[in-house]
Design a protein around this motif. Structure first.
Motif, mmCIF file in Angstrom:
data_model
loop_
_atom_site.group_PDB
_atom_site.id
_atom_site.type_symbol
_atom_site.label_atom_id
_atom_site.label_comp_id
_atom_site.label_asym_id
_atom_site.label_seq_id
_atom_site.Cartn_x
_atom_site.Cartn_y
_atom_site.Cartn_z
ATOM 1 N N GLY A 23 -11.264 -1.545 1.841
ATOM 2 C CA GLY A 23 -10.704 -0.801 1.755
ATOM 3 C C GLY A 23 -10.137 -2.027 0.016
ATOM 4 N N SER A 24 -10.034 -2.578 -0.211
ATOM 5 C CA SER A 24 -9.397 -3.400 -1.256
ATOM 6 C C SER A 24 -10.114 -3.523 -2.584
ATOM 7 C CB SER A 24 -9.946 -4.963 -0.613
ATOM 8 O OG SER A 24 -10.991 -5.562 -0.664
ATOM 9 N N LYS A 26 -4.959 0.939 3.406
ATOM 10 C CA LYS A 26 -4.782 0.841 2.600
ATOM 11 C C LYS A 26 -6.562 2.455 3.280
ATOM 12 C CE LYS A 26 -5.170 -0.660 -2.160
ATOM 13 N NZ LYS A 26 -5.773 -1.001 -3.495
ATOM 14 N N THR A 27 -7.100 1.945 4.336
ATOM 15 C CA THR A 27 -7.563 2.763 5.353
ATOM 16 C C THR A 27 -6.620 3.898 6.651
ATOM 17 O OG1 THR A 27 -8.261 1.668 6.573
ATOM 18 C CG2 THR A 27 -9.557 1.115 4.735
ATOM 19 N N ARG A 84 -3.924 -5.289 3.729
ATOM 20 C CA ARG A 84 -3.709 -4.396 2.846
ATOM 21 C C ARG A 84 -5.041 -3.856 1.955
ATOM 22 N NH1 ARG A 84 -5.411 -4.753 -3.653
ATOM 23 N NH2 ARG A 84 -3.825 -3.005 -4.306
ATOM 24 N N THR A 87 0.652 -1.594 0.474
ATOM 25 C CA THR A 87 0.346 0.656 0.291
ATOM 26 C C THR A 87 0.755 1.419 0.013
ATOM 27 O OG1 THR A 87 -0.069 -0.043 1.919
ATOM 28 C CG2 THR A 87 -1.622 -1.111 1.395
ATOM 29 N N ARG A 88 1.701 0.750 0.927
ATOM 30 C CA ARG A 88 3.037 2.578 0.566
ATOM 31 C C ARG A 88 4.635 2.063 -0.482
ATOM 32 N NH1 ARG A 88 -0.240 3.065 3.129
ATOM 33 N NH2 ARG A 88 -0.918 4.039 5.621
#
Length: 282
Positions: A280-281, A167-168, A163, A101-102
């Motif tokens: 989030g996915s 993302k949240t 993951r 995610t980063r």
């Protein structure tokens, strides 16, 4: 103006909804309730016809017989393997999900799908390769082989779940921590991980339930009674002692206690983690 409010508040509709909910709950719990009923009946009445829905005579002899045998060792084996698998999966999946995610790189989504696609392979088809690998490495009949194999199976699912939850968490929090002097690893451990406890709780519970209930790999990769896990041990009541329905039911009820207690403990985090991870996915 809200549509359908009047009909949804009609007493008959509410009664019908409650009836359907209760019927669904009873149907869902029917197997467990029947196992509980069987575990409390004397052996001579378990297969009586017509069957007794509510036992007129209750006995704890089946539980006594189970708890005074090898079941305690099997219970401990399952606990070691399940908690060890959860720890290993989180140690691998948390950094992997954070990195997914980063950091951005070409083919990232395809790589994640390939990782997840490994779970589509039938577990039975991997039993023989796992057995030969464990034999050559001298890991047969050890806790380590079960923990590693279970972690291999569950890490992709945990990465996808975490993951979605990572993302949240806004990346600006990581950047602020690094401006204040944290390294990338420090920002992950001190800032992001504490905010993702619900997602980690959901992943941990899913991994724990799988590791606790898995049978095929456990029966192949262990060879002595002292190393059996709970599912394999319960099967031994059928294979070794005949069809002892009372002992099988009692052992099944006892084996549910850790899962139920863990779910009650993590229920709030579990639901929140699954919801946030799904959103989030997307």
């Amino acid at each position: 103006m809200r549509v359908g409010t009047a009909s949804s508040q009609h007493p008959a509709v509410r009664v019908l909804v409650w009836i359907l909910l209760m019927a669904g709950i009873l149907l869902f719990l029917s197997n467990g309730l029947w196992a509980l009923r069987t575990s409390l009946l004397p052996s001579e009445k378990i297969l009586s016809f017509p069957p007794q829905i509510l036992p007129d005579e209750v006995t704890l002899s089946h539980y006594q017989r189970v708890l005074t045998g090898q079941f305690g060792r099997w219970f401990a084996n399952s606990a070691i393997v399940a908690f060890g698998t959860v720890l290993l999966v989180l140690m691998v999946s948390v950094p992997a999900a954070y990195g997914a995610t980063r950091f951005r790189f070409r083919g990232q989504t395809a790589l994640l799908f390939v990782i997840l696609a490994g779970m589509a392979i039938g577990q039975v088809s991997t039993v023989v390769p796992f057995y030969f690998m464990a034999t050559r490495l001298g890991l047969i009949n050890t806790y380590g082989v079960l923990i590693v194999v279970y972690a291999v199976w569950m890490t992709p699912l945990a990465v996808w779940l975490l993951r979605g939850y990572f993302k949240t968490v806004p990346p600006q929090l990581d950047e602020a921590a690094m401006i204040d002097g944290c390294s990338r690893l420090g920002a992950m451990l001190r800032v992001v991980v504490p905010l993702t406890r619900p997602g980690m709780a959901a992943a941990a519970l899913i991994v724990f339930v799988y590791s606790w209930n898995e049978f095929i790999l456990a029966v192949v990769l262990t060879s002595t009674d002292d190393m059996r896990t709970v599912p394999v041990g319960i099967h031994m009541f059928l294979a070794t002692y005949g069809v002892d329905w009372g002992a099988i039911s009692a052992a099944s009820i006892v084996s549910l206690i850790p899962i139920v207690m863990l779910f009650l403990l993590l229920q709030r985090h579990f639901i929140q983690g699954l919801t946030a991870g799904t959103l989030g996915s997307q």
